[in-house]
Design a protein around this motif. Structure first.
Motif, PDB file in Angstrom:
ATOM      1  N   THR A   1       0.733  -1.186   0.023  1.00 46.01           N
ATOM      2  CA  THR A   1       0.015   0.144   0.235  1.00 46.01           C
ATOM      3  C   THR A   1       0.930   1.185  -0.136  1.00 46.01           C
ATOM      4  O   THR A   1       0.370   2.367   0.010  1.00 46.01           O
ATOM      5  N   SER A   2       2.177   1.350   0.289  1.00 55.31           N
ATOM      6  CA  SER A   2       3.063   2.286   0.092  1.00 55.31           C
ATOM      7  C   SER A   2       4.422   1.832  -0.265  1.00 55.31           C
ATOM      8  O   SER A   2       4.754   0.881  -0.068  1.00 55.31           O
TER       9      SER A   2
ATOM     10  N   SER B   1       1.762   6.699  -1.518  1.00 57.51           N
ATOM     11  CA  SER B   1       0.633   5.543  -2.041  1.00 57.51           C
ATOM     12  C   SER B   1       0.782   5.238  -3.435  1.00 57.51           C
ATOM     13  O   SER B   1       1.050   6.456  -4.216  1.00 57.51           O
TER      14      SER B   1
ATOM     15  N   CYS C   1      -7.417   4.439  -7.817  1.00 54.82           N
ATOM     16  CA  CYS C   1      -8.178   4.439  -6.929  1.00 54.82           C
ATOM     17  C   CYS C   1      -9.069   3.161  -6.564  1.00 54.82           C
ATOM     18  O   CYS C   1      -9.277   2.880  -5.434  1.00 54.82           O
TER      19      CYS C   1
ATOM     20  N   LYS D   1      -7.355   0.231  -6.389  1.00 53.08           N
ATOM     21  CA  LYS D   1      -6.332  -0.373  -5.382  1.00 53.08           C
ATOM     22  C   LYS D   1      -6.875  -0.054  -4.017  1.00 53.08           C
ATOM     23  O   LYS D   1      -6.918  -1.033  -3.102  1.00 53.08           O
ATOM     24  N   TYR D   2      -7.092   1.121  -3.703  1.00 46.02           N
ATOM     25  CA  TYR D   2      -7.680   1.489  -2.297  1.00 46.02           C
ATOM     26  C   TYR D   2      -9.018   1.660  -2.157  1.00 46.02           C
ATOM     27  O   TYR D   2      -9.536   1.452  -1.093  1.00 46.02           O
ATOM     28  N   GLN D   3      -9.921   1.370  -3.172  1.00 47.68           N
ATOM     29  CA  GLN D   3     -11.252   1.417  -3.099  1.00 47.68           C
ATOM     30  C   GLN D   3     -11.707   0.352  -3.967  1.00 47.68           C
ATOM     31  O   GLN D   3     -12.381   0.404  -4.876  1.00 47.68           O
TER      32      GLN D   3
END
Length: 163
Positions: free
Chosen positions: A25-26, A44, A117, A119-121
Motif C-alpha cells: 500500500t505504500s 501511495s 483509486c 487499489k484503495y477502494q
C-alpha cells in the motif's frame, strides 16, 4: 547498467516482485532533489503493466525533482519482522529503477487515476465522483520500470526450502 544482487540465493523471482508491488500500500520514491541532494518520500501507489502510478500536487519538491531529472528509484518493503534474539530482521523488499513521466493527456490521466483509486477502494464505490472532483487539482505520474529486483532474508529462503 544496473547492479546485480550479490546474494543471489536471496533473490525473489520476477513474479514474487510483481506480487509484492500489487499488494503493498505504500513505497518510497527517491529522486535527485534540490542542490542534488537525494530526496526520498513515502507515497501511495499502484502497479500496472510494468509501471508504478501515483499522484501528487501540481507543485512541490517531488514534482520539481522529477521535472529536473526523470531517473528515479522506488522501494517497497513487504516484510520487516524484527527477530531480537537473532539480532536481525526477516525482510522481503523490492527496489526498482525507472524514468518518471507526467501523464498529461486527459483520458490517460483518468485511466491511471482510476487504477490507483481501485487499489484503495476495490468496490469502486464513489470513484468516478472522486476523480471528477480531484482530477484538475492533481498531477498523475508514472514510473516506467527499467530494472527491478527483490530480496528476502536468508532465514526466509531456508524456511521455504524446508516447506
Amino acid at each position: 547498467m544496473f547492479r546485480e544482487l550479490r546474494r543471489n540465493k536471496q533473490i525473489l523471482s520476477h513474479g514474487e516482485c510483481i506480487e509484492i508491488l500489487q499488494n503493498a500500500t505504500s513505497g518510497v520514491l527517491a529522486v535527485l532533489g534540490d542542490d542534488d541532494y537525494p530526496y526520498a518520500v513515502p507515497l501511495s501507489f499502484a502497479y500496472d503493466e510494468d509501471r508504478i502510478i501515483f499522484h501528487c500536487a501540481k507543485a512541490g519538491h517531488k514534482l520539481d525533482a522529477i521535472l529536473k531529472h526523470e531517473k528515479v528509484s522506488f522501494c517497497v518493503i513487504d516484510k520487516d519482522d524484527v527477530v531480537p534474539h537473532e539480532f536481525t530482521t526477516y525482510f522481503r523488499s523490492v527496489v526498482l529503477f525507472g524514468k518518471a513521466q507526467l501523464i498529461e493527456k486527459e483520458d490517460a490521466k483518468r485511466k491511471a487515476t482510476e487504477i490507483l483509486c481501485k487499489k484503495y477502494q476495490p468496490t469502486g464505490e464513489g470513484i468516478e465522483e472522486e476523480i471528477n472532483k480531484s482530477i484538475d487539482h492533481m498531477q498523475v505520474v508514472q514510473i516506467n520500470i527499467e530494472h527491478m529486483s527483490g530480496k528476502e532474508a536468508k532465514e526466509l529462503v531456508m524456511r521455504r526450502g524446508t516447506e
